[in-house]
Design an enzyme around this catalytic site. Structure first.
Site, PDB file in Angstrom:
ATOM      1  N   TRP A  79       0.827  -1.216   0.000  1.00 32.06           N
ATOM      2  CA  TRP A  79       0.000   0.000   0.000  1.00 32.06           C
ATOM      3  C   TRP A  79       0.853   1.254   0.000  1.00 32.06           C
ATOM      4  CZ3 TRP A  79      -4.303  -1.320  -1.833  1.00 32.06           C
ATOM      5  CH2 TRP A  79      -4.919  -2.518  -1.484  1.00 32.06           C
ATOM      6  N   ASP A 103      -1.828   6.195   6.791  1.00 27.96           N
ATOM      7  CA  ASP A 103      -2.848   5.298   6.243  1.00 27.96           C
ATOM      8  C   ASP A 103      -3.118   4.236   7.302  1.00 27.96           C
ATOM      9  OD1 ASP A 103      -4.379   3.372   5.014  1.00 27.96           O
ATOM     10  OD2 ASP A 103      -3.003   2.980   3.360  1.00 27.96           O
ATOM     11  N   LYS A 140     -12.382  -2.437   6.701  1.00 24.75           N
ATOM     12  CA  LYS A 140     -11.711  -3.496   7.442  1.00 24.75           C
ATOM     13  C   LYS A 140     -12.214  -3.542   8.880  1.00 24.75           C
ATOM     14  CE  LYS A 140      -8.640  -3.498   3.891  1.00 24.75           C
ATOM     15  NZ  LYS A 140      -7.880  -2.574   3.054  1.00 24.75           N
TER      16      LYS A 140
HETATM   17  C1  LIG Z   1      -7.259  -2.126   1.972  1.00 24.73           C
HETATM   18  C2  LIG Z   1      -6.223  -1.099   2.081  1.00 24.73           C
HETATM   19  C3  LIG Z   1      -6.120  -0.034   1.175  1.00 24.73           C
HETATM   20  C4  LIG Z   1      -6.987   0.080  -0.044  1.00 24.73           C
HETATM   21  O1  LIG Z   1      -8.283   0.370   0.254  1.00 24.73           O
HETATM   22  P1  LIG Z   1      -9.368   0.677  -0.879  1.00 24.73           P
HETATM   23  O2  LIG Z   1     -10.498   1.204  -0.072  1.00 24.73           O
HETATM   24  O3  LIG Z   1      -9.646  -0.626  -1.556  1.00 24.73           O
HETATM   25  O4  LIG Z   1      -8.796   1.656  -1.810  1.00 24.73           O
HETATM   26  C5  LIG Z   1      -5.165   0.927   1.407  1.00 24.73           C
HETATM   27  N1  LIG Z   1      -4.343   0.858   2.467  1.00 24.73           N
HETATM   28  C6  LIG Z   1      -4.391  -0.170   3.335  1.00 24.73           C
HETATM   29  C7  LIG Z   1      -3.458  -0.205   4.500  1.00 24.73           C
HETATM   30  C8  LIG Z   1      -5.333  -1.167   3.178  1.00 24.73           C
HETATM   31  O5  LIG Z   1      -5.395  -2.189   4.058  1.00 24.73           O
END
Ligand SMILES: *Cc1c(COP(=O)(O)O)cnc(C)c1O
Length: 358
Positions: A101, A168, A192
Site C-alpha cells: 500500500w 494510512d 476493514k
Molecule cells: C485495503 C487497504 C487499502 C486500499 O483500500 P481501498 O479502499 O480498496 O482503496 C489501502 N491501504 C491499506 C493499508 C489497506 O489495508
C-alpha cells in the site's frame, strides 16, 4: 442461524448486533416509514447520523478542534493521490515504504511529479518488519502506513516527527488509541474495521487545508469537503449510517479504543502463541517486534499443505484464511469484530491440523 467465522482481510466481518440493528431499521428508520438509504442527505434526520458518526470518531480518538473529520469516497486508494495533491507544498515529501500500500502511494507521488524521497524501506526483507523511520523536520509531510495488511506488520507506535505525519490506518482503524502529537492527517477506508466498503474516514489538521495545488480539481480538495461538511456531493449515506452503528458498538459495547486495544492484544497473543508453539510447523512472516495485531500472516513449512488447510478450515466454518496473492500462505485477519472465542476456535483447528499432518 449459520454465521461463519470470517477472517477476511476486507471487506470483513461486522458484529452481529450491528447487523441486526441495521436489519431492524432497514424498512422503517426511527419510525419514519423509510430506510435511511432512501432519504436525502440534505435532511435533518440524515445529518444527525452524519454528525453522530463524526462526533464519535472525534471522541474515540480524541481529535481536538484543530482537526476536521471528513467522510470521503474513492477508497483509501484515492488518498494515495489526494495526499500529494493537497499536502505537497513545493518542498519534499517523505515516504516510509513498508509494503504494497505504501508502494502504491509512492507510485502516485511519482505520477503527480512531486519531489519526494523514500527515507526507509523494508523491501529487502520482503517487508517482514517496520524499519526505523526518521522524517526530516522540514519535509512537507512524512507518510506511513500504520498497519501493513498483506505482510502483517504494524508500527508499535506512530513515529514522532517535526513535519505533519500522514497515516494510512485503513487496516488498524479504530483498533487502538494513537498518539496524535505528530499527526497532520490520519485516514482509512472503513471496510476493514469500521463497516462496509465505500467510506474513507479522514481526519486532517485545519491548518493544512489551504495547501492544495491550484491544479487540483475542486472535488479532490479536502477544503471543498471540509467547507461542505463532507456533502459537497452526495456522500455514501448508508455506509456512514453503518459506520455510526459500528462506532456506537466500539464505544458502548467494548468501552472505547483502549479497551479495544486490550481485546485485540489478547487475540493476537493467542494466535502468535500458537504459531510459535508449533515447533516450526507454522512460521509467522513478520519479525516479532513488528507483528500486527490485525493481520496474522504465516506459512506452513510444507507449502503443499496450505491449500488443504484453507479448504478444511472452510469446511469447519472458518473462511477468508487464504493469504494475499503477493505473499501466499495463510492470513488470519482478526479485526475488531472477531472475538476471543473465534480465535480460540481457529487455534484449536490449527493444533489439530498440525497433529494430523506434522
Ligand atoms: C485495503 C487497504 C487499502 C486500499 O483500500 P481501498 O479502499 O480498496 O482503496 C489501502 N491501504 C491499506 C493499508 C489497506 O489495508
Amino acid at each position: 442461524m449459520d454465521r461463519v467465522i470470517n477472517f477476511s482481510a476486507g471487506p470483513s466481518t461486522i458484529p452481529l448486533g450491528v447487523l441486526k440493528q441495521a436489519q431492524e431499521e432497514l424498512l422503517n428508520y426511527a419510525g419514519r416509514g423509510f430506510s435511511i438509504m432512501e432519504i436525502s442527505h440534505r435532511t435533518k434526520i440524515f445529518e444527525e447520523v452524519l454528525h453522530s458518526a463524526m462526533d464519535r470518531v472525534r471522541d474515540l480518538y480524541g481529535f481536538s478542534d484543530d482537526f476536521t473529520i471528513l467522510f470521503l469516497q474513492g477508497g483509501a486508494s484515492l488518498q494515495f493521490a489526494q495526499v500529494p495533491m493537497n499536502l505537497y507544498a513545493g518542498g519534499v515529501a517523505e515516504y516510509a515504504n513498508t509494503g504494497n500500500w505504501t508502494s502504491k502511494a509512492i507510485k502516485e507521488a511519482g505520477v503527480l511529479g512531486i519531489n519526494y524521497r523514500v527515507i526507509a524501506s523494508s523491501e529487502d526483507s520482503k517487508f517482514d518488519r517496520i524499519p526505523e523511520v526518521k522524517f526530516s523536520d522540514d519535509a512537507d509531510y512524512g507518510y506511513i502506513c500504520s498497519n501493513n495488511t498483506i505482510y502483517g506488520t504494524q508500527y508499535p507506535q506512530l513515529p514522532q516527527c517535526g513535519c505533519p505525519l500522514v497515516v494510512d490506518s485503513s487496516s488498524d482503524l479504530f483498533s487502538r488509541p494513537v498518539d496524535l502529537s505528530s499527526v497532520g492527517m490520519f485516514y482509512g477506508g472503513i471496510q476493514k474495521n469500521g463497516g462496509p466498503a465505500g467510506v474513507t474516514m479522514v481526519a486532517i489538521r485545519k491548518d493544512l487545508l489551504d495547501r492544495a495545488n491550484p491544479k487540483t480539481p475542486m472535488i479532490l480538495r479536502y477544503k471543498t469537503q471540509a467547507d461542505a461538511d463532507s456533502m459537497s456531493n452526495t456522500p455514501n449515506t448508508f455506509g456512514i449510517y453503518m459506520l455510526n452503528l459500528m462506532l456506537g458498538w466500539i464505544k458502548d459495547e467494548i468501552g472505547g479504543l483502549a479497551a479495544m486495544h486490550e481485546r485485540n492484544k489478547r487475540k493476537a497473543a493467542l494466535l502468535y502463541g500458537a504459531i510459535d508453539a508449533s515447533g516450526g510447523f507454522y512460521r509467522g512472516h513478520a519479525q516479532k517486534e513488528s507483528r500486527s495485531l490485525m493481520n496474522v500472516s504465516f506459512n506452513i513449512a510444507d507449502a503443499a499443505l496450505e491449500p488443504v488447510f484453507v479448504a478444511q478450515a472452510e469446511a469447519e466454518g472458518m473462511i477468508g484464511l487464504k493469504g494475499h496473492r503477493v505473499l501466499g500462505g495463510i492470513r488470519a485477519s482478526i479485526y475488531n469484530a472477531i472475538n476471543y472465542e473465534d480465535v480460540e476456535k481457529l487455534i484449536a483447528f490449527m493444533s489439530e491440523f498440525a497433529r494430523k499432518n506434522g
